[in-house]
Design an enzyme around this catalytic site. Structure first.
Site, PDB file in Angstrom:
ATOM      1  N   SER A 119       0.825  -1.211   0.000  1.00  0.00           N
ATOM      2  CA  SER A 119       0.000   0.000   0.000  1.00  0.00           C
ATOM      3  C   SER A 119       0.856   1.257   0.000  1.00  0.00           C
ATOM      4  O   SER A 119       0.370   2.326  -0.356  1.00  0.00           O
ATOM      5  CB  SER A 119      -0.882   0.045   1.247  1.00  0.00           C
ATOM      6  OG  SER A 119      -1.776  -1.014   1.254  1.00  0.00           O
ATOM      7  N   HIS A 140      -2.295  -3.592  -6.605  1.00  0.00           N
ATOM      8  CA  HIS A 140      -2.864  -3.160  -5.323  1.00  0.00           C
ATOM      9  C   HIS A 140      -4.356  -3.451  -5.235  1.00  0.00           C
ATOM     10  O   HIS A 140      -5.193  -2.690  -5.751  1.00  0.00           O
ATOM     11  CB  HIS A 140      -2.577  -1.659  -5.112  1.00  0.00           C
ATOM     12  CG  HIS A 140      -2.901  -1.181  -3.742  1.00  0.00           C
ATOM     13  ND1 HIS A 140      -3.613  -0.021  -3.498  1.00  0.00           N
ATOM     14  CD2 HIS A 140      -2.630  -1.716  -2.527  1.00  0.00           C
ATOM     15  CE1 HIS A 140      -3.748   0.128  -2.193  1.00  0.00           C
ATOM     16  NE2 HIS A 140      -3.160  -0.871  -1.583  1.00  0.00           N
ATOM     17  N   GLU A 152      -5.693  -1.315  -8.282  1.00  0.00           N
ATOM     18  CA  GLU A 152      -4.768  -0.309  -8.806  1.00  0.00           C
ATOM     19  C   GLU A 152      -3.552  -1.010  -9.411  1.00  0.00           C
ATOM     20  O   GLU A 152      -2.940  -1.861  -8.758  1.00  0.00           O
ATOM     21  CB  GLU A 152      -4.307   0.639  -7.697  1.00  0.00           C
ATOM     22  CG  GLU A 152      -5.408   1.591  -7.250  1.00  0.00           C
ATOM     23  CD  GLU A 152      -4.935   2.588  -6.203  1.00  0.00           C
ATOM     24  OE1 GLU A 152      -5.238   3.782  -6.353  1.00  0.00           O
ATOM     25  OE2 GLU A 152      -4.278   2.180  -5.231  1.00  0.00           O
ATOM     26  N   ASN A 190      -5.604   5.768  -1.802  1.00  0.00           N
ATOM     27  CA  ASN A 190      -5.192   6.196  -0.460  1.00  0.00           C
ATOM     28  C   ASN A 190      -4.702   7.643  -0.428  1.00  0.00           C
ATOM     29  O   ASN A 190      -4.812   8.314   0.596  1.00  0.00           O
ATOM     30  CB  ASN A 190      -4.102   5.264   0.090  1.00  0.00           C
ATOM     31  CG  ASN A 190      -4.703   3.953   0.569  1.00  0.00           C
ATOM     32  OD1 ASN A 190      -5.865   3.897   0.959  1.00  0.00           O
ATOM     33  ND2 ASN A 190      -3.918   2.888   0.541  1.00  0.00           N
TER      34      ASN A 190
END
Ligand code: NAD
Length: 291
Positions: A119, A140, A152, A190
């Site tokens: 992450s 991801h 992702e 994020n």
């Protein structure tokens, strides 16, 4: 590129889910975890999660045994190398991930694509320590993997177009939607989500509202399915803090400064649902706000 067999390193929360979606989509899976208990639990957990999908009418009953039969839990890291694509989903630690790649690389075929579900660690840096930066990518997945639609795809500076195209194909084959993201801290989701959660914590810290009023405001006023505190407790407050720290360090901008109240909750061990207490207390029938 023909991708049929997937090696997965780490059978925790994410590795389990990743094995689940690949097996359900017809891929053979080699699943490894250094913790024998995690590896041992993996198949039972995946079976239980597939049962839930069957109950909800999401998949046909017959798919369960087929999917489980496609997953082979292996006893060594080297055995995951017999794959066309390897997905690393071990602890979020650069030294753990680098050690895994160093041990795995001598066993990998030259054509195998190597990916990490990290992450917050730089894909370009992880790739630079391998023998195949052009065949290395960030892959991801979102949590919970069987439920979330997006994946992702993060290209390091050296990732080739061929590798990216292969992962787009694989992502679509498992019924997910690929989203391209450049290799900067937090990638896309994020980078935007965590500062929003952090800002909600600042709003609480400064007395703008309570946990409940802020969650209600974002649910009903911004049409978010969950309020920021519900979501933060679900993600884990330690994960939220570590991603904010990665944004703050990696982008060197004070706008990413983690809220001191978030750090305090983490210091207290109040990490969210996992520990039964975060911005809500989960010890009773219904969660109640802790502020
Ligand atoms: P987790 O702690 O649930 O699972 C990690 C697993 O890796 C554990 O079972 C552990 O035994 C195993 N492991 C550790 N070292 C290993 C090694 N050397 N070889 C093999 N297995 C090893 O963690 P998680 O939540 O599944 O996260 C895994 C990765 O996915 C991390 O990089 C994390 O940042 C990323 N990620 C997590 C989430 C999330 O919401 N949990 C979301 C997206 C990405």
């Amino acid at each position: 590129m023909d991708i049929k067999r997937i090696g997965i390193v780490g059978a925790g929360e994410m590795g389990n889910g990743i094995a689940h979606v690949f097996a359900l989509s017809g891929y053979d899976v080699l699943l490894y975890d250094s913790d024998e208990e995690a590896a041992g639990n993996a198949l039972a957990l995946i079976g239980a999660n597939i049962d839930r999908q069957i109950e909800r009418g999401k998949i046909a009953k017959g798919k369960r045994s087929e999917a489980l039969a496609r997953i082979k839990v292996v006893a060594s890291l080297a055995e995951t190398a017999d794959a066309d694509l390897v997905v690393e989903a071990a602890f979020e630690s650069e030294s753990v991930k680098s050690a895994i790649f160093a041990e795995l690389l001598p066993h990998l075929r030259p054509r195998t694509i190597l990916t990490s579900n990290t992450s917050s660690i730089s894909i370009t840096r992880l790739a630079s320590r391998t023998d195949r930066p052009e065949k290395f990518m960030g892959f991801h997945f979102m949590n919970p993997v069987p439920v979330m639609e997006l994946v992702e795809l993060v290209r390091g500076i050296a990732t080739s177009e061929e590798t990216y195209a292969a992962l787009v194909g694989v992502t679509k084959n498992i019924g997910k939607t690929p989203a391209s993201s450049a290799d900067f801290p937090g990638f896309t989701v994020n980078r935007i989500l965590m500062p929003m959660i952090n800002e909600a914590i600042y709003a609480l810290y400064e007395g703008v509202g309570t946990v409940e009023s802020i969650d209600n405001s974002m649910r009903m006023g911004a049409n978010h399915p969950m309020g920021p505190f519900q979501l933060a407790d679900f993600i884990g407050l330690d994960a939220c803090l570590s991603i904010m720290n990665a944004l703050h360090d990696g982008l060197a901008d004070t706008k990413y400064r983690p809220c001191p109240l978030l750090a305090k909750y983490v210091e207290a061990g109040w990490l969210g649902r996992r520990t039964n207490r975060g911005f809500y207390d989960y010890s009773g029938e219904t969660p109640f706000p802790t502020r």
